[in-house]
Write an enzyme that holds these catalytic residues in place. Sequence first.
Site, PDB file in Angstrom:
ATOM      1  CD1 TRP A  30       5.258   4.875  -0.158  1.00 14.83           C
ATOM      2  CD2 TRP A  30       6.820   6.381  -0.656  1.00 14.83           C
ATOM      3  NE1 TRP A  30       4.622   6.009  -0.585  1.00 14.83           N
ATOM      4  CE2 TRP A  30       5.565   6.944  -0.899  1.00 14.83           C
ATOM      5  CE3 TRP A  30       7.960   7.137  -0.896  1.00 14.83           C
ATOM      6  CZ2 TRP A  30       5.406   8.246  -1.372  1.00 14.83           C
ATOM      7  CZ3 TRP A  30       7.799   8.433  -1.381  1.00 14.83           C
ATOM      8  CH2 TRP A  30       6.536   8.968  -1.613  1.00 14.83           C
ATOM      9  CD1 TRP A  31       4.005   1.214   2.285  1.00 15.69           C
ATOM     10  CD2 TRP A  31       4.428  -0.680   3.387  1.00 15.69           C
ATOM     11  NE1 TRP A  31       3.430   0.187   1.586  1.00 15.69           N
ATOM     12  CE2 TRP A  31       3.670  -0.978   2.249  1.00 15.69           C
ATOM     13  CE3 TRP A  31       4.821  -1.713   4.232  1.00 15.69           C
ATOM     14  CZ2 TRP A  31       3.295  -2.281   1.928  1.00 15.69           C
ATOM     15  CZ3 TRP A  31       4.445  -3.005   3.920  1.00 15.69           C
ATOM     16  CH2 TRP A  31       3.681  -3.279   2.785  1.00 15.69           C
ATOM     17  CE1 TYR A  63      -1.582   4.148  -6.901  1.00 12.51           C
ATOM     18  CE2 TYR A  63       0.658   3.330  -6.948  1.00 12.51           C
ATOM     19  CZ  TYR A  63      -0.496   3.590  -6.252  1.00 12.51           C
ATOM     20  OH  TYR A  63      -0.563   3.287  -4.918  1.00 12.51           O
ATOM     21  CE1 TYR A  65      -0.695   9.904   0.693  1.00 13.65           C
ATOM     22  CE2 TYR A  65      -1.448  11.134  -1.224  1.00 13.65           C
ATOM     23  CZ  TYR A  65      -1.182   9.930  -0.599  1.00 13.65           C
ATOM     24  OH  TYR A  65      -1.401   8.749  -1.272  1.00 13.65           O
ATOM     25  CG  HIS A 104       2.339  10.730  -3.189  1.00 11.72           C
ATOM     26  ND1 HIS A 104       2.158  10.723  -1.829  1.00 11.72           N
ATOM     27  CD2 HIS A 104       2.182   9.464  -3.611  1.00 11.72           C
ATOM     28  CE1 HIS A 104       1.889   9.494  -1.444  1.00 11.72           C
ATOM     29  NE2 HIS A 104       1.900   8.704  -2.498  1.00 11.72           N
TER      30      HIS A 104
END
Length: 104
Positions: A76-77, A41, A18, A22
């Site tokens: 992206w999902w 963010y 993860y 990112h």
Amino acid sequence: MKREAFKMYLKPGFEKEYEKRHAAIWPELKKMLSDQGVSDYSIYWDKETNILFAFQKISGQGSSQDMGDNAIVQKWWDYMADIMEVNPDNSPVSIPLEEVFHMD
């Protein structure tokens, strides 16, 4: 400027993956979010529960969670679906959190 927080769920054993994904966030996704008014963010990981806590500021019409009709977001999902708890459309299971305190 509106602030929004929500939680998502990381599948066990995918913590490093993860972070890796990112760290190399796609420039077109980052630009699209910025262009839509998403800023400041951040995503935090609770190691005990594998819950991801996200926070963002919004100056546009919607948060990152409101952009599911965008092809970049959908891609992206799909890219993240193997390491997160997702809905049938591969969007992350995301639960809005109510702000109960804020201090500038």
